[in-house]
Design a protein around this motif. Structure first.
Motif, PDB file in Angstrom:
ATOM      1  N   ARG A 155       0.832  -1.204   0.000  1.00 33.57           N
ATOM      2  CA  ARG A 155       0.000   0.000   0.000  1.00 33.57           C
ATOM      3  C   ARG A 155       0.870   1.260   0.000  1.00 33.57           C
ATOM      4  N   GLY A 156       0.655   2.083  -1.010  1.00 35.20           N
ATOM      5  CA  GLY A 156       1.280   3.403  -1.043  1.00 35.20           C
ATOM      6  C   GLY A 156       2.766   3.396  -1.313  1.00 35.20           C
ATOM      7  N   THR A 157       3.290   2.311  -1.845  1.00 29.62           N
ATOM      8  CA  THR A 157       4.726   2.301  -2.132  1.00 29.62           C
ATOM      9  C   THR A 157       5.010   1.316  -3.272  1.00 29.62           C
ATOM     10  N   SER A 158       6.142   1.521  -3.909  1.00 28.23           N
ATOM     11  CA  SER A 158       6.493   0.677  -5.049  1.00 28.23           C
ATOM     12  C   SER A 158       7.078  -0.656  -4.580  1.00 28.23           C
ATOM     13  N   HIS A 159       7.066  -1.635  -5.471  1.00 29.25           N
ATOM     14  CA  HIS A 159       7.687  -2.937  -5.196  1.00 29.25           C
ATOM     15  C   HIS A 159       7.956  -3.627  -6.528  1.00 29.25           C
ATOM     16  N   GLU A 160       8.784  -4.644  -6.480  1.00 30.87           N
ATOM     17  CA  GLU A 160       9.054  -5.409  -7.697  1.00 30.87           C
ATOM     18  C   GLU A 160       7.871  -6.326  -7.997  1.00 30.87           C
ATOM     19  N   ASN A 161       7.634  -6.556  -9.273  1.00 27.21           N
ATOM     20  CA  ASN A 161       6.536  -7.446  -9.671  1.00 27.21           C
ATOM     21  C   ASN A 161       7.015  -8.845 -10.061  1.00 27.21           C
ATOM     22  N   ASP A 162       8.324  -9.083  -9.878  1.00 27.47           N
ATOM     23  CA  ASP A 162       8.880 -10.391 -10.259  1.00 27.47           C
ATOM     24  C   ASP A 162       8.231 -11.515  -9.476  1.00 27.47           C
ATOM     25  N   LEU A 163       8.132 -12.626 -10.149  1.00 21.11           N
ATOM     26  CA  LEU A 163       7.734 -13.859  -9.485  1.00 21.11           C
ATOM     27  C   LEU A 163       9.015 -14.667  -9.339  1.00 21.11           C
TER      28      LEU A 163
END
Lengths: 118, 472
Positions: free
Chosen positions: B432-440
Protein backbone atom coordinates in the motif's frame (compact mmCIF):
# COMPACT_ATOMS: atom_id res chain seq x y z
CA UNK A 1 -29.70 46.85 52.78
CA UNK A 2 -26.06 47.62 53.39
CA UNK A 3 -24.17 45.35 55.73
CA UNK A 4 -21.15 46.73 57.49
CA UNK A 5 -18.58 44.58 59.20
CA UNK A 6 -18.87 44.66 62.96
CA UNK A 7 -22.30 46.14 62.81
CA UNK A 8 -25.04 43.68 63.62
CA UNK A 9 -28.31 44.41 62.01
CA UNK A 10 -30.81 41.93 63.46
CA UNK A 11 -32.12 39.53 62.54
CA UNK A 12 -29.14 38.87 60.30
CA UNK A 13 -28.77 35.10 60.66
CA UNK A 14 -32.42 34.51 60.05
CA UNK A 15 -32.40 36.86 57.09
CA UNK A 16 -29.33 35.29 55.48
CA UNK A 17 -30.61 31.81 56.06
CA UNK A 18 -33.98 32.72 54.65
CA UNK A 19 -32.40 34.17 51.49
CA UNK A 20 -30.17 31.15 50.98
CA UNK A 21 -32.95 28.66 51.64
CA UNK A 22 -35.47 30.33 49.36
CA UNK A 23 -33.07 31.09 46.51
CA UNK A 24 -31.71 27.55 46.49
CA UNK A 25 -35.03 25.80 47.09
CA UNK A 26 -36.54 27.56 44.11
CA UNK A 27 -33.83 26.23 41.83
CA UNK A 28 -32.69 22.88 43.21
CA UNK A 29 -35.51 21.81 45.54
CA UNK A 30 -35.86 21.43 49.27
CA UNK A 31 -34.01 18.16 49.79
CA UNK A 32 -30.76 19.29 48.11
CA UNK A 33 -31.07 22.71 49.78
CA UNK A 34 -31.49 21.13 53.20
CA UNK A 35 -28.51 18.83 52.70
CA UNK A 36 -26.26 21.53 51.29
CA UNK A 37 -26.99 24.01 54.08
CA UNK A 38 -26.64 21.30 56.72
CA UNK A 39 -23.26 20.38 55.30
CA UNK A 40 -22.19 24.04 55.29
CA UNK A 41 -23.33 24.38 58.92
CA UNK A 42 -21.29 21.36 59.98
CA UNK A 43 -18.23 22.79 58.24
CA UNK A 44 -18.69 26.31 59.68
CA UNK A 45 -20.02 25.62 63.16
CA UNK A 46 -16.61 25.52 64.81
CA UNK A 47 -15.94 29.13 63.84
CA UNK A 48 -19.55 30.21 64.09
CA UNK A 49 -21.08 28.19 66.97
CA UNK A 50 -24.44 29.88 66.67
CA UNK A 51 -25.03 27.90 63.45
CA UNK A 52 -25.24 24.70 65.46
CA UNK A 53 -28.51 25.97 66.88
CA UNK A 54 -30.18 25.96 63.49
CA UNK A 55 -32.49 23.04 63.02
CA UNK A 56 -32.93 21.43 59.60
CA UNK A 57 -35.20 18.44 59.53
CA UNK A 58 -37.50 16.37 57.42
CA UNK A 59 -41.12 17.20 58.04
CA UNK A 60 -43.25 14.54 56.45
CA UNK A 61 -42.17 14.51 52.83
CA UNK A 62 -40.78 18.04 52.91
CA UNK A 63 -37.87 19.70 54.67
CA UNK A 64 -38.01 22.65 57.02
CA UNK A 65 -35.58 24.79 58.98
CA UNK A 66 -35.73 26.85 62.08
CA UNK A 67 -33.32 29.57 63.16
CA UNK A 68 -33.73 30.20 66.91
CA UNK A 69 -34.23 33.88 67.76
CA UNK A 70 -31.18 33.96 70.02
CA UNK A 71 -29.01 33.15 67.03
CA UNK A 72 -29.23 36.77 66.00
CA UNK A 73 -28.19 38.06 69.40
CA UNK A 74 -24.66 36.75 69.21
CA UNK A 75 -22.43 39.83 68.66
CA UNK A 76 -19.85 37.87 66.68
CA UNK A 77 -22.33 36.47 64.25
CA UNK A 78 -22.21 39.29 61.75
CA UNK A 79 -18.52 38.74 61.00
CA UNK A 80 -18.87 35.00 60.95
CA UNK A 81 -21.97 34.73 58.81
CA UNK A 82 -19.93 35.90 55.81
CA UNK A 83 -17.68 32.85 56.24
CA UNK A 84 -20.75 30.65 56.27
CA UNK A 85 -22.00 32.20 53.03
CA UNK A 86 -18.60 31.59 51.47
CA UNK A 87 -18.73 27.97 52.58
CA UNK A 88 -22.13 27.59 50.91
CA UNK A 89 -20.78 29.17 47.71
CA UNK A 90 -17.67 27.01 47.72
CA UNK A 91 -19.71 23.84 48.17
CA UNK A 92 -22.05 24.89 45.40
CA UNK A 93 -19.16 25.59 43.07
CA UNK A 94 -17.60 22.22 43.84
CA UNK A 95 -20.84 20.31 43.42
CA UNK A 96 -22.57 22.11 40.57
CA UNK A 97 -20.15 24.52 38.92
CA UNK A 98 -20.59 28.28 38.85
CA UNK A 99 -24.17 28.66 37.63
CA UNK A 100 -25.80 28.62 41.05
CA UNK A 101 -22.97 30.60 42.59
CA UNK A 102 -23.56 33.43 40.14
CA UNK A 103 -27.28 33.21 40.78
CA UNK A 104 -26.80 33.57 44.54
CA UNK A 105 -24.32 36.41 44.11
CA UNK A 106 -26.94 38.33 42.19
CA UNK A 107 -28.68 38.82 45.53
CA UNK A 108 -27.32 42.05 47.09
CA UNK A 109 -27.21 40.64 50.63
CA UNK A 110 -25.28 37.52 49.61
CA UNK A 111 -22.99 39.56 47.38
CA UNK A 112 -22.09 41.95 50.21
CA UNK A 113 -21.48 39.15 52.69
CA UNK A 114 -19.35 37.09 50.38
CA UNK A 115 -15.59 37.46 50.16
CA UNK A 116 -15.81 36.40 46.52
CA UNK A 117 -17.30 39.75 45.71
CA UNK A 118 -14.21 41.55 47.06
CA UNK B 1 -16.49 17.19 35.20
CA UNK B 2 -14.03 15.21 37.26
CA UNK B 3 -14.14 11.45 37.15
CA UNK B 4 -13.51 8.83 39.76
CA UNK B 5 -11.23 6.16 38.40
CA UNK B 6 -12.03 2.59 39.23
CA UNK B 7 -8.33 1.77 38.72
CA UNK B 8 -9.57 -1.32 36.89
CA UNK B 9 -7.67 -0.54 33.72
CA UNK B 10 -9.99 -1.67 30.99
CA UNK B 11 -13.08 -0.56 32.89
CA UNK B 12 -11.76 2.98 33.01
CA UNK B 13 -11.16 2.74 29.25
CA UNK B 14 -14.73 1.62 28.66
CA UNK B 15 -15.96 4.40 30.94
CA UNK B 16 -13.76 6.90 29.10
CA UNK B 17 -11.88 7.79 32.26
CA UNK B 18 -14.10 6.58 35.07
CA UNK B 19 -17.37 7.33 36.81
CA UNK B 20 -18.42 10.98 37.18
CA UNK B 21 -17.55 12.26 40.63
CA UNK B 22 -20.47 12.27 43.11
CA UNK B 23 -22.52 10.09 40.77
CA UNK B 24 -24.89 7.39 41.91
CA UNK B 25 -24.06 4.16 40.11
CA UNK B 26 -26.27 1.10 40.19
CA UNK B 27 -24.33 -2.13 39.76
CA UNK B 28 -26.76 -4.85 38.91
CA UNK B 29 -26.62 -8.44 37.79
CA UNK B 30 -27.63 -11.96 38.57
CA UNK B 31 -26.33 -13.77 41.69
CA UNK B 32 -22.63 -14.56 41.35
CA UNK B 33 -22.11 -12.18 38.47
CA UNK B 34 -19.32 -10.28 40.23
CA UNK B 35 -21.12 -7.13 41.40
CA UNK B 36 -19.69 -7.22 44.90
CA UNK B 37 -16.17 -8.03 43.70
CA UNK B 38 -16.22 -5.16 41.20
CA UNK B 39 -17.49 -2.74 43.84
CA UNK B 40 -15.02 -3.83 46.51
CA UNK B 41 -12.14 -3.76 44.04
CA UNK B 42 -13.02 -0.22 42.96
CA UNK B 43 -13.25 0.90 46.57
CA UNK B 44 -10.03 -0.74 47.75
CA UNK B 45 -8.23 0.68 44.70
CA UNK B 46 -9.48 4.16 45.59
CA UNK B 47 -8.77 3.70 49.29
CA UNK B 48 -5.21 2.89 48.31
CA UNK B 49 -5.14 6.25 46.51
CA UNK B 50 -6.30 8.09 49.61
CA UNK B 51 -10.08 8.07 49.19
CA UNK B 52 -12.20 7.39 52.25
CA UNK B 53 -14.62 4.53 51.57
CA UNK B 54 -17.50 3.01 53.51
CA UNK B 55 -19.08 -0.27 52.46
CA UNK B 56 -22.56 -0.64 53.93
CA UNK B 57 -23.99 -4.13 54.11
CA UNK B 58 -27.72 -4.63 54.46
CA UNK B 59 -29.60 -7.91 54.43
CA UNK B 60 -27.89 -9.78 51.63
CA UNK B 61 -24.46 -11.30 52.13
CA UNK B 62 -23.71 -11.28 55.88
CA UNK B 63 -20.84 -8.92 56.67
CA UNK B 64 -18.61 -11.57 58.34
CA UNK B 65 -18.74 -13.71 55.19
CA UNK B 66 -18.14 -10.72 52.97
CA UNK B 67 -15.10 -9.70 54.99
CA UNK B 68 -13.80 -13.27 54.94
CA UNK B 69 -14.14 -13.71 51.19
CA UNK B 70 -12.79 -10.25 50.36
CA UNK B 71 -9.48 -11.20 51.95
CA UNK B 72 -8.96 -13.82 49.26
CA UNK B 73 -8.46 -11.13 46.64
CA UNK B 74 -5.15 -9.43 46.00
CA UNK B 75 -6.73 -5.98 46.11
CA UNK B 76 -7.62 -6.50 49.78
CA UNK B 77 -5.34 -4.58 52.10
CA UNK B 78 -5.73 -5.08 55.82
CA UNK B 79 -3.87 -1.85 56.57
CA UNK B 80 -6.67 0.08 54.90
CA UNK B 81 -9.39 -1.43 57.07
CA UNK B 82 -10.74 1.12 59.53
CA UNK B 83 -8.49 3.74 58.06
CA UNK B 84 -9.53 4.54 54.53
CA UNK B 85 -11.87 1.57 54.20
CA UNK B 86 -14.66 0.68 56.58
CA UNK B 87 -17.37 -1.91 56.61
CA UNK B 88 -20.57 -0.63 58.22
CA UNK B 89 -23.88 -2.29 58.95
CA UNK B 90 -27.25 -0.98 57.83
CA UNK B 91 -29.02 -4.30 58.41
CA UNK B 92 -29.75 -3.65 62.10
CA UNK B 93 -31.29 -0.26 61.38
CA UNK B 94 -33.34 -1.85 58.62
CA UNK B 95 -34.62 -4.55 60.97
CA UNK B 96 -35.44 -2.07 63.72
CA UNK B 97 -37.00 0.79 61.82
CA UNK B 98 -37.14 -0.08 58.16
CA UNK B 99 -35.77 2.04 55.31
CA UNK B 100 -36.26 5.39 57.11
CA UNK B 101 -34.11 4.31 60.03
CA UNK B 102 -31.54 2.89 57.64
CA UNK B 103 -31.45 6.28 55.91
CA UNK B 104 -30.97 8.05 59.24
CA UNK B 105 -28.12 5.72 60.16
CA UNK B 106 -26.54 6.19 56.72
CA UNK B 107 -26.70 9.98 56.95
CA UNK B 108 -25.37 9.91 60.49
CA UNK B 109 -22.33 7.91 59.35
CA UNK B 110 -21.81 10.03 56.24
CA UNK B 111 -21.95 13.29 58.20
CA UNK B 112 -19.57 11.95 60.82
CA UNK B 113 -17.08 10.24 58.50
CA UNK B 114 -17.46 12.36 55.37
CA UNK B 115 -16.43 9.57 53.00
CA UNK B 116 -15.56 9.98 49.34
CA UNK B 117 -17.14 6.70 48.25
CA UNK B 118 -20.05 4.75 49.66
CA UNK B 119 -21.47 1.41 48.58
CA UNK B 120 -24.73 -0.11 49.74
CA UNK B 121 -24.84 -3.86 49.16
CA UNK B 122 -27.53 -4.92 48.71
CA UNK B 123 -29.57 -1.83 47.99
CA UNK B 124 -32.23 -4.10 46.57
CA UNK B 125 -32.81 -5.38 50.11
CA UNK B 126 -33.73 -1.85 51.21
CA UNK B 127 -35.83 -1.32 48.10
CA UNK B 128 -37.82 -4.47 48.87
CA UNK B 129 -38.77 -3.10 52.30
CA UNK B 130 -40.15 0.18 50.97
CA UNK B 131 -43.94 -0.28 50.95
CA UNK B 132 -44.93 1.34 47.66
CA UNK B 133 -43.51 2.84 44.46
CA UNK B 134 -44.18 6.40 45.54
CA UNK B 135 -42.29 5.96 48.80
CA UNK B 136 -39.51 4.14 46.96
CA UNK B 137 -39.06 7.05 44.59
CA UNK B 138 -38.87 9.56 47.44
CA UNK B 139 -36.51 7.34 49.36
CA UNK B 140 -34.13 6.87 46.44
CA UNK B 141 -34.27 10.55 45.53
CA UNK B 142 -33.51 11.66 49.08
CA UNK B 143 -30.69 9.17 49.33
CA UNK B 144 -29.15 10.35 46.06
CA UNK B 145 -29.45 13.98 47.17
CA UNK B 146 -27.92 13.35 50.57
CA UNK B 147 -24.96 11.44 49.24
CA UNK B 148 -24.17 13.55 46.18
CA UNK B 149 -24.40 16.79 48.17
CA UNK B 150 -21.96 15.34 50.67
CA UNK B 151 -19.63 14.87 47.67
CA UNK B 152 -19.96 11.12 47.90
CA UNK B 153 -19.67 8.86 44.87
CA UNK B 154 -22.17 6.09 45.50
CA UNK B 155 -22.55 2.49 44.37
CA UNK B 156 -25.90 0.82 44.85
CA UNK B 157 -25.45 -2.91 44.39
CA UNK B 158 -28.35 -5.25 43.78
CA UNK B 159 -29.95 -8.10 41.90
CA UNK B 160 -32.69 -6.70 39.72
CA UNK B 161 -34.75 -8.43 37.08
CA UNK B 162 -35.00 -6.74 33.66
CA UNK B 163 -38.54 -5.68 34.57
CA UNK B 164 -37.35 -4.10 37.81
CA UNK B 165 -34.67 -2.23 35.90
CA UNK B 166 -37.30 -0.58 33.74
CA UNK B 167 -39.53 0.35 36.68
CA UNK B 168 -37.40 0.85 39.80
CA UNK B 169 -36.73 4.48 40.69
CA UNK B 170 -33.05 3.84 41.46
CA UNK B 171 -32.46 3.33 37.75
CA UNK B 172 -34.10 6.65 36.89
CA UNK B 173 -32.17 8.47 39.60
CA UNK B 174 -28.89 6.71 38.83
CA UNK B 175 -26.23 8.59 36.92
CA UNK B 176 -24.64 5.32 35.83
CA UNK B 177 -25.87 1.77 35.41
CA UNK B 178 -23.47 -1.14 35.10
CA UNK B 179 -24.96 -4.51 34.28
CA UNK B 180 -23.05 -7.74 34.84
CA UNK B 181 -24.07 -11.18 33.63
CA UNK B 182 -23.08 -14.29 31.77
CA UNK B 183 -23.42 -15.51 28.22
CA UNK B 184 -23.44 -19.18 27.41
CA UNK B 185 -21.44 -20.17 24.36
CA UNK B 186 -21.89 -23.89 23.71
CA UNK B 187 -20.54 -25.47 26.91
CA UNK B 188 -18.65 -22.42 28.09
CA UNK B 189 -20.05 -19.66 30.25
CA UNK B 190 -18.59 -16.23 29.60
CA UNK B 191 -18.91 -13.30 31.97
CA UNK B 192 -19.94 -10.02 30.42
CA UNK B 193 -20.30 -6.44 31.58
CA UNK B 194 -22.24 -3.63 29.97
CA UNK B 195 -22.48 0.07 30.69
CA UNK B 196 -26.14 0.90 30.20
CA UNK B 197 -26.09 4.53 31.26
CA UNK B 198 -23.43 7.11 32.07
CA UNK B 199 -24.73 10.62 32.50
CA UNK B 200 -22.55 13.44 31.22
CA UNK B 201 -19.99 11.17 29.59
CA UNK B 202 -19.43 9.03 26.56
CA UNK B 203 -18.55 5.36 27.00
CA UNK B 204 -17.87 2.22 24.99
CA UNK B 205 -21.25 0.64 24.46
CA UNK B 206 -21.98 -3.03 24.05
CA UNK B 207 -20.99 -6.08 26.02
CA UNK B 208 -17.44 -6.63 27.17
CA UNK B 209 -16.13 -9.92 28.49
CA UNK B 210 -14.52 -10.18 31.88
CA UNK B 211 -13.00 -12.74 34.20
CA UNK B 212 -12.70 -12.93 37.96
CA UNK B 213 -9.37 -14.13 39.29
CA UNK B 214 -7.32 -13.64 42.40
CA UNK B 215 -6.58 -10.08 41.28
CA UNK B 216 -10.31 -9.37 41.02
CA UNK B 217 -12.19 -8.38 37.92
CA UNK B 218 -10.26 -8.25 34.64
CA UNK B 219 -12.15 -6.76 31.71
CA UNK B 220 -11.50 -7.30 28.04
CA UNK B 221 -13.04 -4.48 26.01
CA UNK B 222 -15.23 -5.59 23.14
CA UNK B 223 -13.36 -6.12 19.90
CA UNK B 224 -13.82 -3.11 17.68
CA UNK B 225 -13.96 -0.53 20.46
CA UNK B 226 -11.08 1.89 20.46
CA UNK B 227 -8.25 0.73 22.66
CA UNK B 228 -6.61 3.53 24.53
CA UNK B 229 -3.32 3.79 22.73
CA UNK B 230 -1.48 6.86 21.63
CA UNK B 231 -0.76 6.85 17.94
CA UNK B 232 2.74 7.22 16.63
CA UNK B 233 4.26 7.16 13.19
CA UNK B 234 7.87 6.79 12.27
CA UNK B 235 7.97 5.92 8.58
CA UNK B 236 10.92 4.12 7.02
CA UNK B 237 11.40 0.45 6.23
CA UNK B 238 12.15 -2.60 8.29
CA UNK B 239 14.05 -5.54 6.90
CA UNK B 240 12.17 -8.80 6.37
CA UNK B 241 15.36 -10.65 7.30
CA UNK B 242 15.52 -12.23 3.86
CA UNK B 243 17.88 -10.21 1.61
CA UNK B 244 16.33 -11.14 -1.71
CA UNK B 245 12.89 -10.39 -0.39
CA UNK B 246 13.96 -6.94 0.78
CA UNK B 247 14.95 -6.24 -2.83
CA UNK B 248 11.47 -7.18 -4.01
CA UNK B 249 10.06 -4.95 -1.27
CA UNK B 250 12.30 -2.06 -2.35
CA UNK B 251 14.10 -2.00 0.98
CA UNK B 252 11.85 -3.90 3.33
CA UNK B 253 8.39 -3.74 4.82
CA UNK B 254 7.08 -0.25 5.58
CA UNK B 255 7.45 0.41 9.29
CA UNK B 256 4.20 0.01 11.25
CA UNK B 257 2.50 -1.71 8.36
CA UNK B 258 0.49 -4.94 8.45
CA UNK B 259 1.49 -7.75 6.11
CA UNK B 260 -0.19 -11.02 5.18
CA UNK B 261 2.10 -13.86 4.15
CA UNK B 262 -0.11 -16.25 2.28
CA UNK B 263 0.77 -19.68 1.01
CA UNK B 264 0.04 -23.38 1.00
CA UNK B 265 0.84 -25.72 3.83
CA UNK B 266 4.55 -26.27 4.48
CA UNK B 267 5.70 -23.65 1.98
CA UNK B 268 7.66 -21.62 4.52
CA UNK B 269 5.32 -18.93 5.85
CA UNK B 270 6.28 -19.50 9.47
CA UNK B 271 9.93 -19.65 8.52
CA UNK B 272 9.66 -16.31 6.73
CA UNK B 273 8.07 -14.93 9.87
CA UNK B 274 10.92 -16.27 11.99
CA UNK B 275 13.42 -14.56 9.64
CA UNK B 276 11.53 -11.32 10.24
CA UNK B 277 11.60 -11.72 14.01
CA UNK B 278 15.25 -12.82 14.13
CA UNK B 279 16.24 -9.83 12.02
CA UNK B 280 14.46 -7.52 14.44
CA UNK B 281 16.34 -9.07 17.32
CA UNK B 282 19.68 -8.58 15.54
CA UNK B 283 18.76 -4.89 15.23
CA UNK B 284 17.85 -4.61 18.92
CA UNK B 285 14.10 -4.64 18.30
CA UNK B 286 12.03 -6.75 20.64
CA UNK B 287 9.20 -8.80 19.28
CA UNK B 288 6.33 -11.10 20.13
CA UNK B 289 5.10 -14.14 18.27
CA UNK B 290 1.46 -14.97 18.87
CA UNK B 291 1.08 -18.56 17.80
CA UNK B 292 -2.03 -20.67 17.43
CA UNK B 293 -0.23 -23.60 15.83
CA UNK B 294 3.28 -24.54 16.94
CA UNK B 295 4.07 -24.34 20.63
CA UNK B 296 6.93 -22.05 21.79
CA UNK B 297 9.30 -25.02 22.00
CA UNK B 298 8.44 -26.13 18.47
CA UNK B 299 8.97 -22.63 17.10
CA UNK B 300 12.30 -22.28 18.88
CA UNK B 301 13.37 -25.65 17.48
CA UNK B 302 12.42 -24.59 13.94
CA UNK B 303 14.33 -21.33 14.32
CA UNK B 304 17.37 -23.11 15.75
CA UNK B 305 17.33 -25.64 12.91
CA UNK B 306 17.77 -22.81 10.41
CA UNK B 307 20.30 -20.95 12.53
CA UNK B 308 17.88 -18.17 13.38
CA UNK B 309 18.21 -16.68 16.83
CA UNK B 310 14.99 -15.57 18.42
CA UNK B 311 16.59 -15.07 21.81
CA UNK B 312 16.06 -16.57 25.20
CA UNK B 313 12.48 -15.47 25.56
CA UNK B 314 13.04 -11.98 26.87
CA UNK B 315 13.74 -10.44 23.49
CA UNK B 316 11.32 -12.37 21.35
CA UNK B 317 8.43 -13.58 23.44
CA UNK B 318 6.29 -16.45 22.20
CA UNK B 319 2.68 -16.53 23.32
CA UNK B 320 0.75 -19.68 22.51
CA UNK B 321 -3.05 -19.79 22.55
CA UNK B 322 -5.04 -22.87 21.69
CA UNK B 323 -7.63 -21.80 19.12
CA UNK B 324 -10.36 -23.65 21.01
CA UNK B 325 -9.68 -21.42 24.01
CA UNK B 326 -9.56 -18.19 22.05
CA UNK B 327 -11.61 -15.26 23.31
CA UNK B 328 -11.00 -12.46 20.82
CA UNK B 329 -11.38 -9.55 23.22
CA UNK B 330 -9.15 -11.20 25.80
CA UNK B 331 -6.49 -12.02 23.24
CA UNK B 332 -6.51 -8.45 21.97
CA UNK B 333 -6.18 -6.96 25.45
CA UNK B 334 -3.39 -9.32 26.45
CA UNK B 335 -1.61 -8.72 23.12
CA UNK B 336 -1.75 -4.98 23.71
CA UNK B 337 -0.50 -5.33 27.27
CA UNK B 338 2.38 -7.65 26.31
CA UNK B 339 3.47 -5.39 23.43
CA UNK B 340 3.38 -2.37 25.73
CA UNK B 341 5.23 -4.10 28.56
CA UNK B 342 7.91 -5.56 26.32
CA UNK B 343 8.21 -2.50 24.10
CA UNK B 344 7.89 -4.80 21.10
CA UNK B 345 8.40 -3.35 17.65
CA UNK B 346 7.71 -6.51 15.65
CA UNK B 347 4.75 -8.82 16.02
CA UNK B 348 4.07 -12.06 14.20
CA UNK B 349 0.72 -13.85 14.23
CA UNK B 350 0.91 -17.49 13.16
CA UNK B 351 -1.59 -18.12 11.73
CA UNK B 352 -4.78 -16.19 11.12
CA UNK B 353 -6.24 -19.32 9.49
CA UNK B 354 -5.97 -21.28 12.74
CA UNK B 355 -7.03 -18.28 14.77
CA UNK B 356 -10.21 -18.10 12.69
CA UNK B 357 -11.16 -21.55 13.92
CA UNK B 358 -11.55 -20.11 17.40
CA UNK B 359 -13.84 -17.23 16.44
CA UNK B 360 -17.54 -17.98 16.26
CA UNK B 361 -18.49 -15.88 13.24
CA UNK B 362 -16.66 -14.50 10.22
CA UNK B 363 -17.85 -11.02 11.15
CA UNK B 364 -16.25 -11.29 14.59
CA UNK B 365 -13.07 -12.61 13.04
CA UNK B 366 -12.85 -9.68 10.63
CA UNK B 367 -13.48 -7.27 13.52
CA UNK B 368 -10.71 -8.94 15.48
CA UNK B 369 -8.14 -8.71 12.67
CA UNK B 370 -9.17 -5.15 11.80
CA UNK B 371 -8.79 -4.04 15.42
CA UNK B 372 -5.47 -5.88 15.80
CA UNK B 373 -4.08 -4.21 12.66
CA UNK B 374 -5.17 -0.77 13.88
CA UNK B 375 -3.93 -1.42 17.39
CA UNK B 376 -0.46 -2.63 16.43
CA UNK B 377 -0.02 0.22 13.94
CA UNK B 378 -0.87 2.80 16.58
CA UNK B 379 1.62 1.14 18.90
CA UNK B 380 4.43 1.58 16.38
CA UNK B 381 4.59 -2.14 15.61
CA UNK B 382 5.34 -3.74 12.25
CA UNK B 383 2.93 -6.64 12.07
CA UNK B 384 3.01 -9.79 9.96
CA UNK B 385 0.38 -12.50 9.77
CA UNK B 386 0.67 -15.87 8.14
CA UNK B 387 -2.31 -17.29 6.29
CA UNK B 388 -2.80 -20.66 4.77
CA UNK B 389 -3.89 -20.75 1.12
CA UNK B 390 -6.68 -23.24 0.50
CA UNK B 391 -5.01 -24.64 -2.63
CA UNK B 392 -1.71 -26.46 -2.84
CA UNK B 393 -0.90 -25.32 -6.36
CA UNK B 394 -1.77 -22.07 -8.06
CA UNK B 395 -3.75 -19.17 -6.79
CA UNK B 396 -7.21 -18.92 -8.18
CA UNK B 397 -8.25 -17.49 -4.84
CA UNK B 398 -6.81 -14.56 -2.99
CA UNK B 399 -6.48 -14.40 0.76
CA UNK B 400 -9.31 -16.11 2.58
CA UNK B 401 -11.61 -14.80 5.27
CA UNK B 402 -11.97 -11.47 3.42
CA UNK B 403 -9.20 -9.79 5.35
CA UNK B 404 -6.78 -8.97 2.53
CA UNK B 405 -8.09 -5.41 2.34
CA UNK B 406 -7.15 -4.88 5.98
CA UNK B 407 -3.48 -5.53 5.35
CA UNK B 408 -1.11 -3.04 3.79
CA UNK B 409 1.03 -5.67 2.10
CA UNK B 410 0.50 -9.17 0.78
CA UNK B 411 3.37 -11.56 0.15
CA UNK B 412 2.28 -14.58 -1.83
CA UNK B 413 4.13 -17.92 -1.60
CA UNK B 414 3.12 -20.65 -4.02
CA UNK B 415 4.05 -24.19 -5.01
CA UNK B 416 4.78 -24.52 -8.71
CA UNK B 417 5.18 -27.74 -10.65
CA UNK B 418 8.02 -27.42 -13.15
CA UNK B 419 9.36 -30.37 -15.09
CA UNK B 420 8.00 -32.85 -12.55
CA UNK B 421 9.54 -30.95 -9.68
CA UNK B 422 7.76 -29.06 -6.94
CA UNK B 423 9.29 -25.61 -6.74
CA UNK B 424 8.47 -22.63 -4.60
CA UNK B 425 7.58 -19.14 -5.87
CA UNK B 426 7.28 -15.85 -4.04
CA UNK B 427 5.90 -12.53 -5.17
CA UNK B 428 4.69 -9.25 -3.74
CA UNK B 429 1.03 -8.96 -4.55
CA UNK B 430 0.36 -5.68 -2.83
CA UNK B 431 2.19 -2.88 -1.01
CA UNK B 432 0.00 0.00 0.00
CA UNK B 433 1.28 3.40 -1.04
CA UNK B 434 4.73 2.30 -2.13
CA UNK B 435 6.49 0.68 -5.05
CA UNK B 436 7.69 -2.94 -5.20
CA UNK B 437 9.05 -5.41 -7.70
CA UNK B 438 6.54 -7.45 -9.67
CA UNK B 439 8.88 -10.39 -10.26
CA UNK B 440 7.73 -13.86 -9.49
CA UNK B 441 10.86 -15.35 -7.93
CA UNK B 442 11.80 -18.89 -7.13
CA UNK B 443 12.88 -19.48 -3.55
CA UNK B 444 14.42 -22.41 -1.75
CA UNK B 445 14.48 -23.50 1.84
CA UNK B 446 18.07 -24.22 2.74
CA UNK B 447 19.86 -24.93 6.01
CA UNK B 448 20.18 -21.16 6.41
CA UNK B 449 16.49 -20.62 5.84
CA UNK B 450 14.81 -18.96 2.89
CA UNK B 451 16.98 -18.17 -0.11
CA UNK B 452 15.41 -16.06 -2.85
CA UNK B 453 16.44 -17.03 -6.35
CA UNK B 454 15.84 -15.83 -9.87
CA UNK B 455 12.56 -14.95 -11.57
CA UNK B 456 10.77 -17.67 -13.52
CA UNK B 457 11.88 -16.02 -16.75
CA UNK B 458 11.35 -18.97 -19.04
CA UNK B 459 7.87 -19.86 -17.95
CA UNK B 460 4.47 -18.36 -18.15
CA UNK B 461 1.36 -19.09 -16.10
CA UNK B 462 3.45 -19.64 -12.99
CA UNK B 463 0.63 -18.39 -10.75
CA UNK B 464 -1.59 -21.16 -12.02
CA UNK B 465 0.82 -23.60 -10.40
CA UNK B 466 1.31 -25.44 -13.69
CA UNK B 467 3.46 -23.11 -15.80
CA UNK B 468 4.31 -23.74 -19.41
CA UNK B 469 7.51 -22.74 -21.24
CA UNK B 470 7.37 -19.14 -22.36
CA UNK B 471 7.30 -18.54 -26.09
CA UNK B 472 10.71 -17.43 -27.41
Amino acid sequence: MEIKAGHTEPPLVRLVFSVLWNELKETIGSAPTATLLRRAIIISQDTCPVLARIIIEKNGREYRYEVPAEADLDPQTCDQIGDFVDTVLALLARLTGNVLVRQLLSNPLIRQLSEKEQ
Amino acid sequence: MQKLKTYIESLDEILHGGIPEFAVTVITGEPGSGKTVLTLQTMFNNARHGAKCIYFTTLSEPAPKLIRYTQMFEFFDEDLINNNFKFADLGSALREGGPDQAMERLIEVVEAEQPDIVAIDSFKAIHDLVPDTESARLFVYDLAVQLSLWSVTTFLVGEYTPEEISHSPEFAVADAIINMGTETSELASLREIQIKKLRGSSFNSGKHFFEIGSAGVRIYPRVGTALNIESSTSGGRVSSGVPGLDELLHGGLPSQSATIIEGGTGIGKTLLGLHFMARGLSEGEKGIIFTFEETPDQLKAIAAHFGLSIGSGTDVEIQYTAPVELLGAKWLTLARDRVQELGAKRVMLDSVSTMAMGVTTERRFKDLIYTAVKMFRSMGVTFIMTMEAPELLGSSMLTGHGISSMSDNIIMMRYVEVESQLKRAISILKMRGTSHENDLREFKITNEGILIGEPFKHFQGVLSGLPTPAAQ
